[in-house]
Scaffold this motif. Structure first.
Motif, PDB file in Angstrom:
ATOM      1  N   CYS A  51       0.785  -1.240   0.000  1.00 24.68           N
ATOM      2  CA  CYS A  51       0.000   0.000   0.000  1.00 24.68           C
ATOM      3  C   CYS A  51       0.824   1.301   0.000  1.00 24.68           C
ATOM      4  O   CYS A  51       2.041   1.295  -0.005  1.00 24.68           O
ATOM      5  CB  CYS A  51      -0.979  -0.003   1.172  1.00 24.68           C
ATOM      6  SG  CYS A  51      -2.525   0.859   0.795  1.00 24.68           S
ATOM      7  N   CYS A 135      -2.148  -3.317  -4.362  1.00 22.02           N
ATOM      8  CA  CYS A 135      -2.994  -2.967  -3.214  1.00 22.02           C
ATOM      9  C   CYS A 135      -4.138  -2.033  -3.633  1.00 22.02           C
ATOM     10  O   CYS A 135      -4.640  -2.111  -4.755  1.00 22.02           O
ATOM     11  CB  CYS A 135      -2.124  -2.385  -2.108  1.00 22.02           C
ATOM     12  SG  CYS A 135      -2.786  -2.647  -0.445  1.00 22.02           S
ATOM     13  N   CYS A 136      -4.541  -1.142  -2.732  1.00 22.55           N
ATOM     14  CA  CYS A 136      -5.751  -0.332  -2.917  1.00 22.55           C
ATOM     15  C   CYS A 136      -5.803   0.387  -4.265  1.00 22.55           C
ATOM     16  O   CYS A 136      -4.851   1.050  -4.652  1.00 22.55           O
ATOM     17  CB  CYS A 136      -5.848   0.687  -1.796  1.00 22.55           C
ATOM     18  SG  CYS A 136      -5.871  -0.063  -0.175  1.00 22.55           S
TER      19      CYS A 136
HETATM   20 ZN   LIG Z   1      -3.846  -0.750   0.259  1.00 22.02          ZN
END
Ligand SMILES: [Zn+2]
Length: 186
Positions: A51, A135-136
């Motif tokens: 992240c 990730c995000c």
């Molecule tokens: Zn993330």
């Protein structure tokens, strides 16, 4: 604390990743490499980053981590074009809109292309980093590109771009020269 709990209650390998924000140290004041060294010494099986940083600003830290530990290393960047000045997706500001902070719902203009994630996969793997993800903000095209960068062909690869029959850029012999010659004027 998380590692202690994993060691105590789980029988599967302990994978511990954490995030590095703008500053190059954790809130304890440790570098990413130092934190990973400590985690490995405490019994983690895989250590690394997830992240906050995009591929471009995570790779230099991964290089240091890879050199600092013997165990497997994990890397799951966010799919955003972070920069040296704004190395985390929370720090990105959008010059189009009065330099407003882009996080969390104005990040669209900073999204990395699938090719950038593909390149990240190749580079990280060549560095010896074998636990990879996104990730995000990751879309299916990013996950697919990462898998393809490792030589895999997941089911979703049937949707990967095929330009061979494109009117201007196609390589198929059915594409007329009058069209391909027009490429430079597009
Ligand atoms: Zn993330």
């Amino acid at each position: 604390m998380a590692l202690d709990a994993i060691k105590k209650h789980s029988k599967v390998p302990a994978v511990v990743t954490f995030s590095i924000h703008r500053e190059l140290v954790t809130r304890e004041g440790w570098t990413a490499a130092e934190t990973c060294r400590r985690l490995e010494a405490a019994g983690a099986d895989v250590v690394g980053l997830n992240c906050h940083r995009g591929p471009r600003t995570m790779l230099p830290l991964l290089k240091e981590i890879r050199a600092a530990v013997k165990c497997d290393v994990a890397a799951l960047p966010v799919p955003y074009r972070t920069t040296e000045e704004q190395p985390s997706f929370m720090s990105l500001t959008d010059p189009c809109c009065g330099d407003r902070r882009a996080f969390p719902v104005g990040l669209d203009p900073f999204v990395a292309t699938r090719q950038e994630i593909f390149d990240f996969g190749r580079e990280a793997y060549a560095m010896g980093i074998k636990y990879l993800g996104v990730c995000c903000g990751a879309g299916p095209q990013h996950i697919r590109a990462l898998a393809e960068s490792l030589g895999r062909r997941p089911e979703g690869s049937k949707y990967s771009v095929d330009m061979s029959k494109h009117a201007f850029f196609g390589t198929d012999q059915k594409i007329k020269t009058v069209q391909t010659e027009y490429q430079s004027r597009l």
